[in-house]
Design a protein around this motif. Structure first.
Motif, PDB file in Angstrom:
ATOM      1  N   UNK A  37     -82.596 155.339 -74.962  1.00  0.00           N
ATOM      2  CA  UNK A  37     -83.650 156.374 -75.686  1.00  0.00           C
ATOM      3  C   UNK A  37     -83.107 157.871 -75.601  1.00  0.00           C
ATOM      4  N   UNK A  38     -83.164 158.156 -74.358  1.00  0.00           N
ATOM      5  CA  UNK A  38     -82.546 159.570 -74.095  1.00  0.00           C
ATOM      6  C   UNK A  38     -81.369 159.980 -74.750  1.00  0.00           C
ATOM      7  N   UNK A  39     -80.253 159.085 -74.708  1.00  0.00           N
ATOM      8  CA  UNK A  39     -79.189 159.348 -75.408  1.00  0.00           C
ATOM      9  C   UNK A  39     -79.413 159.565 -76.925  1.00  0.00           C
ATOM     10  N   UNK A  40     -80.139 158.849 -77.591  1.00  0.00           N
ATOM     11  CA  UNK A  40     -80.389 158.844 -79.120  1.00  0.00           C
ATOM     12  C   UNK A  40     -81.139 160.131 -79.155  1.00  0.00           C
ATOM     13  N   UNK A  41     -81.982 160.482 -78.569  1.00  0.00           N
ATOM     14  CA  UNK A  41     -82.808 162.021 -78.683  1.00  0.00           C
ATOM     15  C   UNK A  41     -81.866 162.891 -78.595  1.00  0.00           C
ATOM     16  N   UNK A  66     -67.728 168.052 -77.067  1.00  0.00           N
ATOM     17  CA  UNK A  66     -67.787 166.761 -76.270  1.00  0.00           C
ATOM     18  C   UNK A  66     -68.418 165.467 -77.109  1.00  0.00           C
ATOM     19  N   UNK A  67     -68.875 165.774 -78.498  1.00  0.00           N
ATOM     20  CA  UNK A  67     -69.469 164.797 -79.360  1.00  0.00           C
ATOM     21  C   UNK A  67     -68.554 164.341 -80.481  1.00  0.00           C
ATOM     22  N   UNK A  68     -68.411 163.365 -81.013  1.00  0.00           N
ATOM     23  CA  UNK A  68     -67.815 163.147 -82.506  1.00  0.00           C
ATOM     24  C   UNK A  68     -68.745 163.555 -83.354  1.00  0.00           C
ATOM     25  N   UNK A  69     -68.633 164.804 -83.859  1.00  0.00           N
ATOM     26  CA  UNK A  69     -69.532 165.224 -84.762  1.00  0.00           C
ATOM     27  C   UNK A  69     -68.530 165.595 -86.045  1.00  0.00           C
ATOM     28  N   UNK A  70     -69.418 165.022 -87.329  1.00  0.00           N
ATOM     29  CA  UNK A  70     -68.589 165.252 -88.532  1.00  0.00           C
ATOM     30  C   UNK A  70     -69.752 166.225 -89.572  1.00  0.00           C
ATOM     31  N   UNK A  89     -71.937 160.563 -83.590  1.00  0.00           N
ATOM     32  CA  UNK A  89     -71.807 159.179 -83.132  1.00  0.00           C
ATOM     33  C   UNK A  89     -71.477 159.417 -81.586  1.00  0.00           C
ATOM     34  N   UNK A  90     -71.856 158.204 -80.894  1.00  0.00           N
ATOM     35  CA  UNK A  90     -71.643 158.189 -79.618  1.00  0.00           C
ATOM     36  C   UNK A  90     -71.597 156.640 -79.118  1.00  0.00           C
ATOM     37  N   UNK A  91     -70.753 156.366 -78.331  1.00  0.00           N
ATOM     38  CA  UNK A  91     -70.624 154.983 -77.704  1.00  0.00           C
ATOM     39  C   UNK A  91     -71.549 154.946 -76.328  1.00  0.00           C
ATOM     40  N   UNK A  92     -72.507 154.041 -76.284  1.00  0.00           N
ATOM     41  CA  UNK A  92     -73.199 154.163 -74.929  1.00  0.00           C
ATOM     42  C   UNK A  92     -72.785 152.957 -74.157  1.00  0.00           C
ATOM     43  N   UNK A  93     -72.337 152.883 -72.955  1.00  0.00           N
ATOM     44  CA  UNK A  93     -71.960 151.754 -72.108  1.00  0.00           C
ATOM     45  C   UNK A  93     -73.053 151.474 -71.142  1.00  0.00           C
ATOM     46  N   UNK A  94     -73.422 150.099 -71.167  1.00  0.00           N
ATOM     47  CA  UNK A  94     -74.751 150.106 -70.154  1.00  0.00           C
ATOM     48  C   UNK A  94     -74.231 149.968 -68.778  1.00  0.00           C
ATOM     49  N   UNK A  95     -74.936 150.866 -67.736  1.00  0.00           N
ATOM     50  CA  UNK A  95     -74.669 151.136 -66.540  1.00  0.00           C
ATOM     51  C   UNK A  95     -75.024 150.140 -65.616  1.00  0.00           C
ATOM     52  N   UNK A 111     -76.581 159.473 -85.501  1.00  0.00           N
ATOM     53  CA  UNK A 111     -77.766 160.360 -85.793  1.00  0.00           C
ATOM     54  C   UNK A 111     -77.369 161.208 -87.062  1.00  0.00           C
ATOM     55  N   UNK A 112     -77.934 161.166 -88.186  1.00  0.00           N
ATOM     56  CA  UNK A 112     -77.409 162.113 -89.560  1.00  0.00           C
ATOM     57  C   UNK A 112     -78.673 162.933 -89.853  1.00  0.00           C
TER      58      UNK A 112
END
Length: 118
Positions: A37-41, A66-70, A89-95, A111-112
């Motif tokens: 949720x923090x990453x999405x925010x 550092x972000x994949x921004x278009x 867009x961002x890929x989140x890997x579960x820790x 996010x758009x």
């Protein structure tokens, strides 16, 4: 007749031993959800900031490397009143090790934001 021993002194420890793995799994799941949720925010804020910067005429690519921004524009001339769209867009890997085995693929977050050029 002999008296039967009805002591229940170890019962609560056995019940606790059965329940504690489930409680730990729930607690770790809540923690991992909080990180997602923090990453999405953060992605929401990045897309909003990038769209705002582009809508007022500043370049957002230098700040968010550092972000994949278009960033796309509705009008190639960046005319006033046209729309600017920022897509992140961002890929989140579960820790958490156990949860990472359940969800082997990284979670794709995006996010758009659309704003008008000022």
């Amino acid at each position: 007749m002999s008296k039967i021993n009805t002591s229940e002194s170890g019962q609560s420890i056995v019940e606790f031993a059965f329940i504690i793995p489930l409680l730990i799994l729930i607690l770790v799941g809540i923690f991992e959800f909080g990180l997602i949720f923090h990453t999405q925010l953060t992605l929401n804020n990045v897309s909003r900031d990038a769209a705002r910067m582009e809508s007022i005429g500043k370049d957002s690519d230098t700040i968010y490397d550092e972000f994949d921004l278009t960033v796309t524009f509705e009008d190639a001339n960046k005319a006033r009143g046209s729309k600017v769209t920022a897509y992140v867009t961002e890929s989140y890997t579960i820790t958490t090790p156990f949860l990472a085995q359940l969800f082997s693929d990284p979670i794709e977050l995006e996010s758009t934001t659309v704003m008008r050029v000022e």
